[in-house]
Scaffold this motif. Structure first.
Motif, PDB file in Angstrom:
ATOM      1  N   LEU A 268       0.872  -1.181   0.000  1.00 25.69           N
ATOM      2  CA  LEU A 268       0.000   0.000   0.000  1.00 25.69           C
ATOM      3  C   LEU A 268       0.906   1.227   0.000  1.00 25.69           C
ATOM      4  CD1 LEU A 268      -2.789   1.287   0.223  1.00 25.69           C
ATOM      5  CD2 LEU A 268      -2.707   0.938   2.694  1.00 25.69           C
ATOM      6  N   CYS A 269       0.909   1.967  -1.096  1.00 22.97           N
ATOM      7  CA  CYS A 269       1.820   3.105  -1.267  1.00 22.97           C
ATOM      8  C   CYS A 269       1.157   4.420  -0.828  1.00 22.97           C
ATOM      9  CB  CYS A 269       2.248   3.229  -2.727  1.00 22.97           C
ATOM     10  SG  CYS A 269       3.039   1.764  -3.404  1.00 22.97           S
ATOM     11  N   GLY A 270       2.000   5.389  -0.523  1.00 22.36           N
ATOM     12  CA  GLY A 270       1.513   6.734  -0.231  1.00 22.36           C
ATOM     13  C   GLY A 270       0.570   6.806   0.949  1.00 22.36           C
ATOM     14  N   VAL A 271       0.959   6.166   2.042  1.00 23.53           N
ATOM     15  CA  VAL A 271       0.132   6.176   3.251  1.00 23.53           C
ATOM     16  C   VAL A 271       0.580   7.323   4.155  1.00 23.53           C
ATOM     17  CG1 VAL A 271      -0.625   4.860   5.251  1.00 23.53           C
ATOM     18  CG2 VAL A 271      -0.125   3.678   3.109  1.00 23.53           C
ATOM     19  N   LEU A 272      -0.355   8.097   4.660  1.00 26.06           N
ATOM     20  CA  LEU A 272      -0.021   9.199   5.564  1.00 26.06           C
ATOM     21  C   LEU A 272       0.591   8.635   6.834  1.00 26.06           C
ATOM     22  CD1 LEU A 272      -0.179  12.270   5.908  1.00 26.06           C
ATOM     23  CD2 LEU A 272      -2.419  11.955   7.000  1.00 26.06           C
ATOM     24  N   ASP A 273       1.773   9.113   7.191  1.00 24.71           N
ATOM     25  CA  ASP A 273       2.522   8.583   8.337  1.00 24.71           C
ATOM     26  C   ASP A 273       2.026   9.224   9.630  1.00 24.71           C
ATOM     27  OD1 ASP A 273       4.345   7.252   9.863  1.00 24.71           O
ATOM     28  OD2 ASP A 273       6.055   8.506   9.317  1.00 24.71           O
ATOM     29  N   ILE A 322      -9.785  -5.946  -0.213  1.00 26.45           N
ATOM     30  CA  ILE A 322      -9.905  -5.145   1.015  1.00 26.45           C
ATOM     31  C   ILE A 322      -8.888  -4.012   1.024  1.00 26.45           C
ATOM     32  CG2 ILE A 322      -9.583  -5.218   3.531  1.00 26.45           C
ATOM     33  CD1 ILE A 322     -10.690  -8.115   3.381  1.00 26.45           C
ATOM     34  N   THR A 323      -7.659  -4.293   0.592  1.00 25.72           N
ATOM     35  CA  THR A 323      -6.604  -3.274   0.592  1.00 25.72           C
ATOM     36  C   THR A 323      -6.958  -2.123  -0.353  1.00 25.72           C
ATOM     37  OG1 THR A 323      -4.951  -4.982   1.055  1.00 25.72           O
ATOM     38  CG2 THR A 323      -4.133  -2.852   0.314  1.00 25.72           C
ATOM     39  N   LYS A 324      -7.516  -2.436  -1.512  1.00 21.93           N
ATOM     40  CA  LYS A 324      -7.942  -1.391  -2.445  1.00 21.93           C
ATOM     41  C   LYS A 324      -9.037  -0.516  -1.827  1.00 21.93           C
ATOM     42  CE  LYS A 324      -6.982  -3.856  -6.790  1.00 21.93           C
ATOM     43  NZ  LYS A 324      -7.604  -4.538  -7.954  1.00 21.93           N
ATOM     44  N   MET A 325      -9.970  -1.147  -1.124  1.00 22.14           N
ATOM     45  CA  MET A 325     -11.053  -0.395  -0.484  1.00 22.14           C
ATOM     46  C   MET A 325     -10.520   0.527   0.603  1.00 22.14           C
ATOM     47  SD  MET A 325     -13.876  -3.484  -0.244  1.00 22.14           S
ATOM     48  CE  MET A 325     -14.887  -2.566   0.926  1.00 22.14           C
ATOM     49  N   VAL A 326      -9.571   0.002   1.408  1.00 17.41           N
ATOM     50  CA  VAL A 326      -8.983   0.809   2.482  1.00 17.41           C
ATOM     51  C   VAL A 326      -8.167   1.956   1.893  1.00 17.41           C
ATOM     52  CG1 VAL A 326      -7.345   0.807   4.401  1.00 17.41           C
ATOM     53  CG2 VAL A 326      -8.984  -1.069   4.157  1.00 17.41           C
ATOM     54  N   LYS A 329     -10.411   4.644   0.968  1.00 16.19           N
ATOM     55  CA  LYS A 329     -11.028   5.242   2.151  1.00 16.19           C
ATOM     56  C   LYS A 329     -10.089   6.225   2.857  1.00 16.19           C
ATOM     57  CE  LYS A 329     -13.114   2.190   4.578  1.00 16.19           C
ATOM     58  NZ  LYS A 329     -13.355   1.096   5.565  1.00 16.19           N
ATOM     59  N   ILE A 330      -8.778   5.876   2.912  1.00 20.06           N
ATOM     60  CA  ILE A 330      -7.837   6.718   3.661  1.00 20.06           C
ATOM     61  C   ILE A 330      -7.051   7.659   2.752  1.00 20.06           C
ATOM     62  CG2 ILE A 330      -7.608   4.970   5.473  1.00 20.06           C
ATOM     63  CD1 ILE A 330      -4.887   4.224   4.300  1.00 20.06           C
ATOM     64  N   GLY A 331      -7.355   7.632   1.460  1.00 20.46           N
ATOM     65  CA  GLY A 331      -6.680   8.537   0.539  1.00 20.46           C
ATOM     66  C   GLY A 331      -5.236   8.176   0.269  1.00 20.46           C
ATOM     67  N   ALA A 332      -4.931   6.879   0.270  1.00 19.17           N
ATOM     68  CA  ALA A 332      -3.577   6.418  -0.003  1.00 19.17           C
ATOM     69  C   ALA A 332      -3.326   6.375  -1.509  1.00 19.17           C
ATOM     70  CB  ALA A 332      -3.353   5.043   0.621  1.00 19.17           C
ATOM     71  N   GLY A 333      -2.111   5.987  -1.871  1.00 17.63           N
ATOM     72  CA  GLY A 333      -1.746   5.932  -3.290  1.00 17.63           C
ATOM     73  C   GLY A 333      -2.050   4.582  -3.903  1.00 17.63           C
ATOM     74  N   ASP A 334      -1.161   4.128  -4.784  1.00 14.48           N
ATOM     75  CA  ASP A 334      -1.367   2.872  -5.506  1.00 14.48           C
ATOM     76  C   ASP A 334      -1.277   1.663  -4.577  1.00 14.48           C
ATOM     77  OD1 ASP A 334      -1.615   4.294  -7.843  1.00 14.48           O
ATOM     78  OD2 ASP A 334       0.500   4.048  -8.406  1.00 14.48           O
ATOM     79  N   VAL A 335      -1.915   0.572  -5.013  1.00 15.32           N
ATOM     80  CA  VAL A 335      -1.761  -0.724  -4.339  1.00 15.32           C
ATOM     81  C   VAL A 335      -1.040  -1.645  -5.316  1.00 15.32           C
ATOM     82  CG1 VAL A 335      -2.915  -2.681  -3.264  1.00 15.32           C
ATOM     83  CG2 VAL A 335      -3.873  -0.380  -3.019  1.00 15.32           C
TER      84      VAL A 335
END
Length: 408
Positions: A268-273, A322-326, A329-335
């Motif tokens: 899961l890329c681009g996750v807010l730390d 599930i990872t794509k949905m999350v 939901k959280i505004g992350a980048g590519d999966v």
């Protein structure tokens, strides 16, 4: 007066055809002639379970798990009844039962149910009548009378749980190999049979890819101190004893090398730390029954990070969705997805008191230009995620470098 109670489990390869079922029947009768009471747990014939899964996939690629349990439980019932018939043909008394009939009560987690309790009164009654009891492994029933299965390799768990409840004198696990080896002999011909191994080492090896026994069965054996003897159904040689403690020379660092090609990696890329983000992902995965293995979160020098984790191939489709949905939901980048990976591991209680084991493992892989993508450690194991194309070379190199080709 009997010599004692023996619980035996025979895997699918041991009962794959008529000839092998008859051979198992003769072995079981041999024990009975010596004065032992016998409870025998059987798996489905040969590749029956895989064939039933393939059949279901042709009917419905996304079947209801309850119906899959109804379907898959039939394989072991066939084996149990045929073995009972074979024993009867030899002039001895035997009776077969399903998991439900012998009182194996489970929770309602279809395809991976956990045993809640076992009522062994029925088995004891039949033993008193002088009968050998044949039990269909891998299955149980809920309090609502729904058939459940115990997960891949669940017949091992059936045997161990029955041995515990019946206070059996021994529990023998019969398979198509002569015991537990230092590596998969099909990959490394120099692999040696291990005469004795601890519950902890066996649990680690089973969890990391060794296919000799189901990990959950080892957990139960360790919890209740049920000694296990893993041996071949094709000869009478002693196999591997799985016990609480094993005395080893101090220079024995590693007991075995394992390989697991049935994993996939999701990133899961681009996750807010910030705190609480990771929990959203792993909470949803857990709620869907997906078991996550390795997890790596990159150290963030900005406000963003990547999270990578591995799951079993069987859970890959569900985990991906599930990872794509999350992510959305959280505004992350590519999966990102990678199914072309393997996990190679070294296992041994000797690692606890020796330094430099990790360096030696990484050096062995580096010598063969094998890149490590993820690393996981415990007190008695080190695992690396590598590319699948490098997997067998890695096993051979680690087996040689840690001296596992010597007699155990």
């Amino acid at each position: 007066m009997t010599k004692g109670l023996v619980v035996q489990k025979y895997g699918g390869s041991s009962v794959a055809n008529v000839e092998r079922i008859q051979k198992v029947a003769r072995r079981v009768v041999g024990y009975s002639k010596k004065g032992y009471d016998l409870v025998v747990v059987v798996s489905a014939l040969g590749d029956t379970t895989d064939e039933l899964i393939e059949l279901a996939d042709k009917i419905n690629p996304d079947p209801c798990e309850r119906e899959m349990d109804m379907l898959l439980s039939t394989g072991e019932q066939i084996s149990a009844s045929l073995l009972a018939m074979a024993i009867q043909k030899l002039g001895f008394q035997a009776i077969s039962f399903t998991g439900a009939q012998v009182g194996i009560i489970t929770d309602s987690s279809h395809t991976r149910a956990r045993i809640i309790k076992i009522n062994v009164d029925k088995i004891k009654e039949e033993l008193k009548k002088g009968r050998m009891v044949i039990v269909a492994g891998f299955q149980g029933v809920t309090l609502n009378q729904d058939i459940t299965t115990l997960g891949r390799g669940g017949s091992d768990l059936t045997a161990v749980a029955l041995a515990k409840e019946l206070q059996a004198d021994s529990c023998e696990i019969y398979t198509d190999v002569e015991g537990v080896y230092t590596a998969d002999p099909r990959i490394e011909p120099q692999a040696k049979k291990i005469n004795q191994i601890t519950y902890d080492e066996m649990l680690e090896m089973a969890s990391l890819g060794a296919q000799v026994m189901q990990p959950r069965s080892i957990e139960v054996a360790k919890k209740f101190n049920v000694p296990l003897h893993v041996r071949s159904s094709f000869n009478t040689k002693s196999g591997t004893m799985i016990i609480k403690e094993v005395r080893k020379m101090e220079d024995v660092l590693i007991s075995g090398v394992t390989l697991n090609k049935n994993e996939a990696k999701i990133t899961l890329c681009g996750v807010l730390d910030k705190p609480g983000v990771a929990v959203k992902l792993f909470k949803d995965l857990a709620a869907s029954g997906v078991s996550v293995d390795m997890i790596v979160q990159n150290v963030s020098h900005t406000r963003w990070t990547d999270i990578s984790f591995t799951v079993a191939k069987a859970d890959f489709a569900k985990a991906s969705k599930i990872t794509k949905m999350v992510a959305k939901k959280i505004g992350a980048g590519d999966v990102l997805f990678d199914e072309d990976i393997a996990r190679v591991s070294i296992v041994g209680v000797g690692m606890k008191s020796h330094h430099g084991v990790a360096a030696k493992m990484f050096g062995a892989l580096a010598d063969n230009k094998i890149n490590i993508e993820m690393i996981s450690t415990s007190d008695i194991s080190i695992s690396c995620i590598i590319k699948k194309k490098d997997a067998e070379i890695a096993v051979k190199k680690l087996h040689a470098d840690f001296g596992l080709d010597t007699v155990r």
